[in-house]
Motif scaffolding. Structure first.
Motif, PDB file in Angstrom:
ATOM      1  N   GLN A  80      -2.453  -0.291  11.360  1.00 50.97           N
ATOM      2  CA  GLN A  80      -2.907   1.086  11.558  1.00 50.97           C
ATOM      3  C   GLN A  80      -1.859   1.841  12.370  1.00 50.97           C
ATOM      4  O   GLN A  80      -1.701   1.607  13.567  1.00 50.97           O
ATOM      5  N   ARG A 122       1.040   8.458  10.264  1.00 50.92           N
ATOM      6  CA  ARG A 122      -0.310   8.463   9.698  1.00 50.92           C
ATOM      7  C   ARG A 122      -0.531   9.670   8.796  1.00 50.92           C
ATOM      8  O   ARG A 122      -1.329   9.619   7.863  1.00 50.92           O
ATOM      9  N   ILE A 159      -7.887   1.802   6.398  1.00 54.63           N
ATOM     10  CA  ILE A 159      -6.746   2.313   7.145  1.00 54.63           C
ATOM     11  C   ILE A 159      -6.763   3.837   7.118  1.00 54.63           C
ATOM     12  O   ILE A 159      -6.911   4.450   6.064  1.00 54.63           O
ATOM     13  N   THR A 205      -1.575   2.721   1.178  1.00 52.54           N
ATOM     14  CA  THR A 205      -1.571   1.534   2.044  1.00 52.54           C
ATOM     15  C   THR A 205      -1.207   0.269   1.271  1.00 52.54           C
ATOM     16  O   THR A 205      -0.924  -0.766   1.885  1.00 52.54           O
ATOM     17  N   SER A 212      -3.511  -3.300   4.528  1.00 55.28           N
ATOM     18  CA  SER A 212      -4.943  -3.493   4.795  1.00 55.28           C
ATOM     19  C   SER A 212      -5.375  -4.941   4.612  1.00 55.28           C
ATOM     20  O   SER A 212      -6.571  -5.239   4.639  1.00 55.28           O
TER      21      SER A 212
END
Length: 330
Positions: free
Chosen positions: A159, A165, A204, A210, A230
């Motif tokens: 993460q 992000r 996530i 991901t 993940s």
């Protein structure tokens, strides 16, 4: 041996690896300055690593201090702005990976530096940190015979925070750029065909993908590569299948298994040696400056790594394979 004066552009989390690597080599590097818009990060660089001259902006650092080489650790969203300023000031530079988010952006950065007659390198330190250099040597020596294919998995539960992000390109951009470059480096060949599918796990919090499932062809050598941010199972494993032997790359080194058994080759740049692998990337640039040549990790070379990254995303978007010519877009 020439001692080069170095300035850091950006003082985010990744720079600790750079500082640790560079401060271990005062015979080669004099770390004279750093800049970052966040006062807390400037204070950290000054207090932790003794950087004497810290500045809020790149302009201020260029005006205030005498130095010849910059290491750029900024997000890719402001990479062009930083490179333009540095090139205009006549500063040679190494940038963190990825060089840029797209091939077109990367080509622009390479052209900017070429026009300004400054050298550009990229910190593809996994060439040594992960042991691709050991595998490359064994392949070149003929220990595997004909290389039949490569299978690579990079599985983790990761993460990210901050700007990563929010980026539209995520898992492949963060980690795939290491592996795609490593395949090129290990095989000494360029890819001609890329197929990719991506997915996003709700486990996530990320704007971009991901998961990525990628197949490549390097001439007649197939490479299968899976990336997961993940996975509840953590594994990073590379197997190179050869006609005479099988080679396995891992976090500590490589193992060659043939009819006589298994031999291990330890990697001094694995694990805690990561800062040293980063220094060695920078030293390729410094050596090129001393010799008047181009570094092996030049921006020009890295265009083919970014072209692979771009092709994977293009394939995932279009739902069909993408072909390349000598590793570059057609």
């Amino acid at each position: 041996m020439t001692v080069h004066k170095l300035a850091m552009v950006g003082c985010g989390g990744v720079t600790a690896m750079h500082y640790d690597g560079y401060t271990a080599h005062p015979e080669r590097i004099q770390l004279v300055a750093a800049c970052d818009p966040v006062a807390e990060r400037r204070d950290w660089a000054q207090q932790t690593y003794g950087v004497a001259s810290v500045h809020e902006t790149l302009d201020a650092m260029i005006d205030a201090v005498d130095w010849d080489v910059a290491v750029v650790c900024t997000p890719t969203s402001i990479r062009r702005e930083m490179v333009e300023q540095l090139a205009a000031a006549g500063k040679h530079l190494m940038v963190e990976k990825p060089l840029a988010d797209t091939y077109a952006e990367a080509k622009t950065l390479v052209d900017i530096c070429a026009k300004a007659n400054v050298k550009l390198a990229v910190n593809q330190n996994f060439r040594e940190h992960y042991g691709f250099h050991l595998a490359r040597d064994l392949v070149a020596e003929g220990r595997l015979g004909k290389v039949l294919g490569i299978v690579h998995e990079d599985l983790m539960f990761r993460q990210d925070k901050g700007w990563r992000r929010e980026a539209e390109r995520h898992a492949l951009s963060v980690m795939g750029v290491h592996w795609l470059d490593g395949f090129r480096f290990l095989l000494g060949r360029e890819a001609s065909w890329v197929w990719c599918r991506t997915a996003s796990s709700p486990a996530i919090d990320a704007t971009g993908e991901t998961e990525a499932f990628t197949h490549l062809l390097f001439d007649d050598i197939p490479v299968t590569y899976t990336e997961s941010f993940s996975s509840r199972i953590r594994r990073t494993d590379t197997v190179v299948l050869g006609a005479l032997a099988t080679l396995r790359l891992g976090s500590e080194g490589v193992q060659l298994t043939d009819d006589a058994g298994t031999t291990s080759h330890q990697n001094p740049y694995a694990g805690k040696g990561k800062p040293e692998s980063t220094y060695r990337c920078l030293d390729q640039l410094l050596q090129a400056l001393d010799d008047g040549k181009e570094p092996a990790n030049s921006g020009e070379d890295n265009l083919r790594t970014i072209a692979l990254l771009d092709a994977a995303y293009a394939s995932a978007k279009a739902g069909e394979p993408v072909t390349l010519t000598e590793g570059l877009p057609r």
